[in-house]
Design a protein around this motif. Sequence first.
Motif, mmCIF file in Angstrom:
data_model
loop_
_atom_site.group_PDB
_atom_site.id
_atom_site.type_symbol
_atom_site.label_atom_id
_atom_site.label_comp_id
_atom_site.label_asym_id
_atom_site.label_seq_id
_atom_site.Cartn_x
_atom_site.Cartn_y
_atom_site.Cartn_z
ATOM 1 N N GLY A 86 18.700 -18.907 -3.953
ATOM 2 C CA GLY A 86 19.073 -18.003 -5.031
ATOM 3 C C GLY A 86 18.153 -18.218 -6.223
ATOM 4 N N VAL A 87 17.632 -17.141 -6.780
ATOM 5 C CA VAL A 87 16.763 -17.204 -7.958
ATOM 6 C C VAL A 87 17.406 -16.368 -9.052
ATOM 7 N N ASN A 88 17.517 -16.949 -10.255
ATOM 8 C CA ASN A 88 18.146 -16.282 -11.404
ATOM 9 C C ASN A 88 19.561 -15.808 -11.073
ATOM 10 N N VAL A 89 20.395 -16.773 -10.710
ATOM 11 C CA VAL A 89 21.782 -16.496 -10.321
ATOM 12 C C VAL A 89 22.656 -16.504 -11.569
ATOM 13 N N PRO A 90 23.248 -15.353 -11.934
ATOM 14 C CA PRO A 90 24.103 -15.318 -13.119
ATOM 15 C C PRO A 90 25.482 -15.912 -12.833
ATOM 16 N N VAL A 91 26.020 -16.607 -13.838
ATOM 17 C CA VAL A 91 27.350 -17.191 -13.759
ATOM 18 C C VAL A 91 28.080 -16.826 -15.046
ATOM 19 N N ASN A 92 29.179 -16.096 -14.904
ATOM 20 C CA ASN A 92 29.960 -15.685 -16.072
ATOM 21 C C ASN A 92 31.138 -16.625 -16.278
ATOM 22 N N LEU A 93 31.472 -16.838 -17.547
ATOM 23 C CA LEU A 93 32.720 -17.491 -17.927
ATOM 24 C C LEU A 93 33.578 -16.416 -18.571
ATOM 25 N N ARG A 134 32.763 -16.967 -12.594
ATOM 26 C CA ARG A 134 32.400 -15.964 -11.596
ATOM 27 C C ARG A 134 30.890 -16.030 -11.356
ATOM 28 N N VAL A 135 30.506 -16.346 -10.131
ATOM 29 C CA VAL A 135 29.093 -16.448 -9.740
ATOM 30 C C VAL A 135 28.655 -15.104 -9.164
ATOM 31 N N ASP A 136 27.450 -14.666 -9.511
ATOM 32 C CA ASP A 136 26.916 -13.389 -9.036
ATOM 33 C C ASP A 136 27.937 -12.272 -9.280
ATOM 34 N N PRO A 137 28.312 -12.060 -10.541
ATOM 35 C CA PRO A 137 29.411 -11.130 -10.852
ATOM 36 C C PRO A 137 29.154 -9.679 -10.450
ATOM 37 N N ASP A 138 27.904 -9.270 -10.391
ATOM 38 C CA ASP A 138 27.592 -7.879 -10.030
ATOM 39 C C ASP A 138 27.185 -7.744 -8.557
ATOM 40 N N ASN A 139 27.380 -8.834 -7.794
ATOM 41 C CA ASN A 139 27.021 -8.853 -6.365
ATOM 42 C C ASN A 139 25.580 -8.405 -6.126
ATOM 43 N N ASP A 140 24.671 -8.938 -6.941
ATOM 44 C CA ASP A 140 23.252 -8.637 -6.779
ATOM 45 C C ASP A 140 22.662 -9.294 -5.537
ATOM 46 N N PHE A 141 23.281 -10.392 -5.079
ATOM 47 C CA PHE A 141 22.812 -11.109 -3.902
ATOM 48 C C PHE A 141 23.667 -10.722 -2.703
ATOM 49 N N GLU A 142 23.000 -10.451 -1.584
ATOM 50 C CA GLU A 142 23.741 -10.220 -0.350
ATOM 51 C C GLU A 142 24.173 -11.585 0.167
ATOM 52 N N GLU A 143 25.475 -11.759 0.352
ATOM 53 C CA GLU A 143 26.023 -13.049 0.756
ATOM 54 C C GLU A 143 26.844 -12.905 2.039
#
Length: 186
Positions: A86-93, A134-143
Amino acid sequence: DDYLCPAPDEVFGAEICDGRDNNCDGEVDNDAPCPPGTACQSGQCQPGKADFIVTTDDIQIDPRFIDVGESFTITALVRNIGAADGVNVPVNLLDMGFVIRTEVIDYLPAGDEALVVFDDLSFDEQSLRIAQVRVDPDNDFEEYDEENNNATKVVRVGYDILDGRIIVEADNLNTCRNEGNLRVVG
């Protein structure tokens, strides 16, 4: 085409990615080797996916008992249990469902973990709050699994004891729909 394991006294092969239980351990394609950046899926080496995970136990609050107006820190251990980096993985609080801070993990290799720190937080009133990471809040990464990307923790502000209250903590908000783990605190 079913694969039959040899008799117990015969030698069996190493696991390969082919949809069969080559090493006869009862699991198909487990630990089957594939080239870097790929993972064994449905009997074929496919481009790998990341899989970010955070649980309630991965979230820490320091100090545990917070006074009104006191600065505190929330840390979250985020793991990538997938097969792709994962590169530039957003994490929201989030506080009570609203995003209050975003941090970015610059690089999270497959099979590794990163500690995300949300510091200098404070609340100016006595309250019981629900903090959600919340990790990858916009589901930018296919998981492989999009459902394990968030967890919640109760933040007690101005309460050094629970005053007879019962707090229920859930791994994620899906617990309200009879999914996930549930823990009673207090």
